[in-house]
Design a protein around this motif. Structure first.
Motif, PDB file in Angstrom:
ATOM      1  N   GLY A 109      -1.047  -7.967   7.310  1.00 23.94           N
ATOM      2  CA  GLY A 109       0.265  -8.313   6.754  1.00 23.94           C
ATOM      3  C   GLY A 109       0.687  -7.449   5.589  1.00 23.94           C
ATOM      4  N   PHE A 110       0.087  -6.258   5.456  1.00 23.03           N
ATOM      5  CA  PHE A 110       0.429  -5.368   4.345  1.00 23.03           C
ATOM      6  C   PHE A 110       1.810  -4.742   4.551  1.00 23.03           C
ATOM      7  CE2 PHE A 110      -4.296  -4.180   3.436  1.00 23.03           C
ATOM      8  CZ  PHE A 110      -4.494  -5.450   2.915  1.00 23.03           C
ATOM      9  N   THR A 111       2.464  -4.454   3.445  1.00 17.62           N
ATOM     10  CA  THR A 111       3.670  -3.619   3.442  1.00 17.62           C
ATOM     11  C   THR A 111       3.233  -2.213   3.064  1.00 17.62           C
ATOM     12  OG1 THR A 111       5.041  -5.483   2.749  1.00 17.62           O
ATOM     13  CG2 THR A 111       5.966  -3.279   2.447  1.00 17.62           C
ATOM     14  N   VAL A 112       3.598  -1.220   3.874  1.00 18.60           N
ATOM     15  CA  VAL A 112       3.069   0.130   3.680  1.00 18.60           C
ATOM     16  C   VAL A 112       4.194   1.146   3.486  1.00 18.60           C
ATOM     17  CG1 VAL A 112       1.675   1.975   4.705  1.00 18.60           C
ATOM     18  CG2 VAL A 112       1.037  -0.417   5.068  1.00 18.60           C
ATOM     19  N   PHE A 113       4.003   2.006   2.472  1.00 16.04           N
ATOM     20  CA  PHE A 113       4.812   3.217   2.294  1.00 16.04           C
ATOM     21  C   PHE A 113       3.879   4.387   2.594  1.00 16.04           C
ATOM     22  CE2 PHE A 113       6.964   0.075  -0.180  1.00 16.04           C
ATOM     23  CZ  PHE A 113       8.308   0.426  -0.204  1.00 16.04           C
ATOM     24  N   HIS A 114       4.157   5.095   3.666  1.00 10.57           N
ATOM     25  CA  HIS A 114       3.278   6.163   4.149  1.00 10.57           C
ATOM     26  C   HIS A 114       4.042   7.479   4.074  1.00 10.57           C
ATOM     27  CE1 HIS A 114       0.294   7.611   7.420  1.00 10.57           C
ATOM     28  NE2 HIS A 114       1.092   8.636   7.186  1.00 10.57           N
ATOM     29  N   VAL A 115       3.543   8.409   3.282  1.00 11.93           N
ATOM     30  CA  VAL A 115       4.191   9.707   3.112  1.00 11.93           C
ATOM     31  C   VAL A 115       3.575  10.732   4.049  1.00 11.93           C
ATOM     32  CG1 VAL A 115       4.162  11.699   1.546  1.00 11.93           C
ATOM     33  CG2 VAL A 115       5.146   9.551   0.785  1.00 11.93           C
ATOM     34  N   THR A 116       4.416  11.507   4.714  1.00  9.69           N
ATOM     35  CA  THR A 116       3.937  12.601   5.557  1.00  9.69           C
ATOM     36  C   THR A 116       5.040  13.636   5.734  1.00  9.69           C
ATOM     37  OG1 THR A 116       2.927  13.177   7.691  1.00  9.69           O
ATOM     38  CG2 THR A 116       4.618  11.481   7.724  1.00  9.69           C
ATOM     39  N   HIS A 117       4.639  14.835   6.136  1.00 14.96           N
ATOM     40  CA  HIS A 117       5.614  15.859   6.528  1.00 14.96           C
ATOM     41  C   HIS A 117       5.560  16.071   8.037  1.00 14.96           C
ATOM     42  CE1 HIS A 117       1.786  18.042   6.108  1.00 14.96           C
ATOM     43  NE2 HIS A 117       2.241  18.791   7.097  1.00 14.96           N
ATOM     44  N   ASP A 118       4.708  15.284   8.722  1.00 20.92           N
ATOM     45  CA  ASP A 118       4.466  15.451  10.157  1.00 20.92           C
ATOM     46  C   ASP A 118       5.337  14.481  10.957  1.00 20.92           C
ATOM     47  OD1 ASP A 118       3.065  14.715  12.766  1.00 20.92           O
ATOM     48  OD2 ASP A 118       1.835  16.407  12.123  1.00 20.92           O
TER      49      ASP A 118
ATOM     50  N   MET B 258       0.837  -1.201   0.000  1.00 24.14           N
ATOM     51  CA  MET B 258       0.000   0.000   0.000  1.00 24.14           C
ATOM     52  C   MET B 258       0.867   1.243   0.000  1.00 24.14           C
ATOM     53  SD  MET B 258      -3.104  -0.777   2.625  1.00 24.14           S
ATOM     54  CE  MET B 258      -3.843   0.761   2.111  1.00 24.14           C
ATOM     55  N   LEU B 259       0.477   2.205  -0.831  1.00 22.27           N
ATOM     56  CA  LEU B 259       1.149   3.493  -0.908  1.00 22.27           C
ATOM     57  C   LEU B 259       0.167   4.559  -0.442  1.00 22.27           C
ATOM     58  CD1 LEU B 259       2.642   3.076  -4.506  1.00 22.27           C
ATOM     59  CD2 LEU B 259       3.637   2.307  -2.336  1.00 22.27           C
ATOM     60  N   LEU B 260       0.465   5.200   0.670  1.00 22.50           N
ATOM     61  CA  LEU B 260      -0.450   6.169   1.276  1.00 22.50           C
ATOM     62  C   LEU B 260       0.188   7.556   1.249  1.00 22.50           C
ATOM     63  CD1 LEU B 260      -1.495   4.092   4.428  1.00 22.50           C
ATOM     64  CD2 LEU B 260      -2.558   4.095   2.157  1.00 22.50           C
ATOM     65  N   ASP B 261      -0.405   8.463   0.466  1.00 22.21           N
ATOM     66  CA  ASP B 261       0.144   9.811   0.322  1.00 22.21           C
ATOM     67  C   ASP B 261      -0.633  10.772   1.223  1.00 22.21           C
ATOM     68  OD1 ASP B 261       1.538  11.995  -0.470  1.00 22.21           O
ATOM     69  OD2 ASP B 261       0.951  11.920  -2.587  1.00 22.21           O
ATOM     70  N   GLU B 262      -0.041  11.117   2.358  1.00 20.66           N
ATOM     71  CA  GLU B 262      -0.664  11.993   3.363  1.00 20.66           C
ATOM     72  C   GLU B 262      -2.093  11.518   3.692  1.00 20.66           C
ATOM     73  OE1 GLU B 262       0.818  14.463   4.895  1.00 20.66           O
ATOM     74  OE2 GLU B 262       2.368  15.314   3.600  1.00 20.66           O
ATOM     75  N   PRO B 263      -2.264  10.273   4.135  1.00 17.71           N
ATOM     76  CA  PRO B 263      -3.607   9.726   4.312  1.00 17.71           C
ATOM     77  C   PRO B 263      -4.410  10.355   5.444  1.00 17.71           C
ATOM     78  CG  PRO B 263      -1.988   8.225   5.233  1.00 17.71           C
ATOM     79  CD  PRO B 263      -1.222   9.286   4.502  1.00 17.71           C
ATOM     80  N   LEU B 264      -3.756  11.054   6.367  1.00 19.52           N
ATOM     81  CA  LEU B 264      -4.459  11.634   7.515  1.00 19.52           C
ATOM     82  C   LEU B 264      -4.516  13.156   7.435  1.00 19.52           C
ATOM     83  CD1 LEU B 264      -2.820   9.408  10.291  1.00 19.52           C
ATOM     84  CD2 LEU B 264      -4.846   8.925   8.910  1.00 19.52           C
ATOM     85  N   ARG B 265      -4.152  13.693   6.308  1.00 21.03           N
ATOM     86  CA  ARG B 265      -3.950  15.137   6.154  1.00 21.03           C
ATOM     87  C   ARG B 265      -5.199  15.967   6.454  1.00 21.03           C
ATOM     88  NH1 ARG B 265      -4.564  18.087   1.312  1.00 21.03           N
ATOM     89  NH2 ARG B 265      -5.060  16.097   0.337  1.00 21.03           N
ATOM     90  N   ALA B 266      -6.354  15.534   5.982  1.00 16.83           N
ATOM     91  CA  ALA B 266      -7.564  16.366   6.074  1.00 16.83           C
ATOM     92  C   ALA B 266      -8.402  16.106   7.319  1.00 16.83           C
ATOM     93  CB  ALA B 266      -8.421  16.140   4.823  1.00 16.83           C
ATOM     94  N   LEU B 267      -7.888  15.320   8.246  1.00 18.27           N
ATOM     95  CA  LEU B 267      -8.683  14.943   9.418  1.00 18.27           C
ATOM     96  C   LEU B 267      -8.434  15.900  10.579  1.00 18.27           C
ATOM     97  CD1 LEU B 267      -8.057  11.089   9.330  1.00 18.27           C
ATOM     98  CD2 LEU B 267      -9.819  12.413   8.134  1.00 18.27           C
ATOM     99  N   ASP B 268      -9.440  16.059  11.425  1.00 18.21           N
ATOM    100  CA  ASP B 268      -9.233  16.868  12.626  1.00 18.21           C
ATOM    101  C   ASP B 268      -8.328  16.121  13.595  1.00 18.21           C
ATOM    102  OD1 ASP B 268     -10.857  15.358  14.738  1.00 18.21           O
ATOM    103  OD2 ASP B 268     -12.376  15.677  13.196  1.00 18.21           O
ATOM    104  N   ALA B 269      -7.795  16.848  14.582  1.00 14.52           N
ATOM    105  CA  ALA B 269      -6.744  16.298  15.448  1.00 14.52           C
ATOM    106  C   ALA B 269      -7.183  15.039  16.179  1.00 14.52           C
ATOM    107  CB  ALA B 269      -6.291  17.364  16.448  1.00 14.52           C
ATOM    108  N   ARG B 270      -8.406  15.042  16.720  1.00 13.09           N
ATOM    109  CA  ARG B 270      -8.875  13.884  17.486  1.00 13.09           C
ATOM    110  C   ARG B 270      -9.010  12.653  16.594  1.00 13.09           C
ATOM    111  NH1 ARG B 270     -13.166  11.142  17.794  1.00 13.09           N
ATOM    112  NH2 ARG B 270     -14.308  12.568  16.430  1.00 13.09           N
ATOM    113  N   LEU B 271      -9.641  12.833  15.432  1.00 10.54           N
ATOM    114  CA  LEU B 271      -9.851  11.704  14.534  1.00 10.54           C
ATOM    115  C   LEU B 271      -8.530  11.228  13.930  1.00 10.54           C
ATOM    116  CD1 LEU B 271     -11.941   9.826  13.340  1.00 10.54           C
ATOM    117  CD2 LEU B 271     -12.309  11.477  11.496  1.00 10.54           C
ATOM    118  N   ARG B 272      -7.630  12.178  13.680  1.00  7.97           N
ATOM    119  CA  ARG B 272      -6.324  11.807  13.125  1.00  7.97           C
ATOM    120  C   ARG B 272      -5.578  10.882  14.079  1.00  7.97           C
ATOM    121  NH1 ARG B 272      -4.879  16.556  11.680  1.00  7.97           N
ATOM    122  NH2 ARG B 272      -3.656  17.145  13.497  1.00  7.97           N
TER     123      ARG B 272
END
Length: 387
Positions: free
Chosen positions: A183-192, A154-168
């Protein structure tokens, strides 16, 4: 699929280099976070892995020796969650999430879809269309759809970006648990940084298209390889200097050093790395590693300082300088940040940033300090990083 390997991946857009000789090997089931500022090449790297961009140079391998560099996206069986969601506008939440399971004719498709709806907190909106959803709901729908592909990468590009703080925070914890169970292999992009450190098995720090450092959270934080990594992973004070004295450390492996600051002020350092006399160095001092002690308050010595000259009206403290550096300064400003407070101190010896050092204290401890207070800053040699 057991692992994915990137070899010498380079990518450019005209004259602009987007990726420069990327080498990375990821074992099956690992959660890799790619951390970096805007424009670092994070999204481009995901698109190359997904097959949306073809690299100018290099290869991508799955399962040791299966070269997928020239495979089209649909043949790679890699799930990609883009920043813009890419939802089907005329399909409901349920239909968006169920798209891949239905195409694959998975026998338990409906049960899977219910699980993913629950995971992304959309059980009350299965019949809603994208135009009826908030930005956060659209993002959660896109995340559910990516999870429902049942692809092992899975490739996740800023998957939590638009969520409010509590839900994030809530979804962050659930996301890692879910992909680990599957058992997924994940590439998760973030600046946080907080998001990266809480999720990643391994962190890849990217800047200007190049991998700066790869490692575990504590390793990166305590032993950054260069100035960029040190500055990006926290609030730091920086000062250029020159080594003047070098000795083998008596109490530990490594070397004790003395370096020059401005106005003939000296600073004691420690490192397990070898530096030479007169070598130019960069000192990195993390804001939270600076301790502040009050010199004078109602004609009494500072708390914790037992030795002082009681005949001196200014109460000149006799500090133990054997194991710590002490710098006298004046507080300029306080910045309350909730749990923490940043305190700016104008001090002797430091020329970078106009001689101002920033200390990060818990707000509970920072209450007793005010602008114009004269204080001592305590900085232990082992808390100063030498680059």
């Amino acid at each position: 699929m057991n692992k994915i390997r990137l070899e010498n991946i380079s990518m450019s857009f005209g004259e602009k280099i987007a990726l420069d000789d990327i080498n990375l090997e990821v074992e099956k089931g690992k959660y890799i976070v790619i951390l970096g500022p805007s424009g670092a090449g994070k999204t481009t790297l995901l698109k190359v892995i997904a097959g949306l961009f073809k690299p100018k140079k290099g290869h991508i391998y799955i399962d040791e020796d299966k070269n997928i560099t020239n495979f089209p996206p649909e043949a790679r069986k890699i799930a990609f969650l883009p920043q813009n969601y890419a939802l089907f506008p005329k399909k409901t939440v349920w239909e968006n999430i169920s798209f891949s399971p239905k195409i694959q004719k998975l026998p338990n498709a409906n049960e899977l879809i219910k699980e993913f709806l629950l995971m992304v907190h959309l059980t009350d909106r299965p019949d809603a269309y994208p135009h009826e959803l908030s930005g956060g709901m659209k993002q959660r729908t896109a995340l559910g759809r990516a999870l429902a592909t049942n692809f092992s990468i899975m490739l996740l590009d800023e998957p939590l970006r638009a969520l409010d703080a509590r839900l994030r925070l809530e979804l962050r914890n659930e996301l890692k648990s879910m992909v680990k169970d599957l058992g997924f292999t994940v590439f998760h992009v973030t600046h946080d940084q907080e998001e990266a450190f809480s999720l990643g098995d391994t962190i890849v720090i990217l800047n200007q298209g190049r991998i700066q450092q790869i490692g575990k959270q504590e390793e990166l934080y305590r032993n950054p390889i260069n100035e960029f990594v040190a500055s990006f992973l926290g609030e730091v004070n920086k000062q250029y200097s020159n080594i003047k004295v070098k000795t083998s450390s008596v109490h530990r492996d490594g070397f004790d050093y003395i370096a020059n600051l401005e106005n003939d002020v000296k600073i004691k350092l420690y490192s397990n790395k070898l530096f030479e006399i007169d070598q130019k160095i960069l000192l990195i001092i993390k804001s939270e590693s600076i301790k502040i002690i009050t010199i004078k308050k109602e004609n009494k010595p500072a708390i914790g300082i037992k030795k002082y000259d009681s005949n001196d009206n200014n109460i000149e403290l006799k500090l133990n300088t054997e194991k710590s550096n002490w710098f006298k300064g004046t507080i300029l400003q306080k910045y309350y940040l909730g749990k923490y407070t940043n305190i700016e101190v104008k001090t002797e010896g430091f020329s970078d940033n106009k001689g101002i050092l920033t200390a990060k204290l818990s707000s509970r401890k920072a209450v007793k300090f005010e602008p114009e207070d004269i204080v001592w800053l305590q900085i232990k040699p082992e808390h100063i990083l030498i680059i």
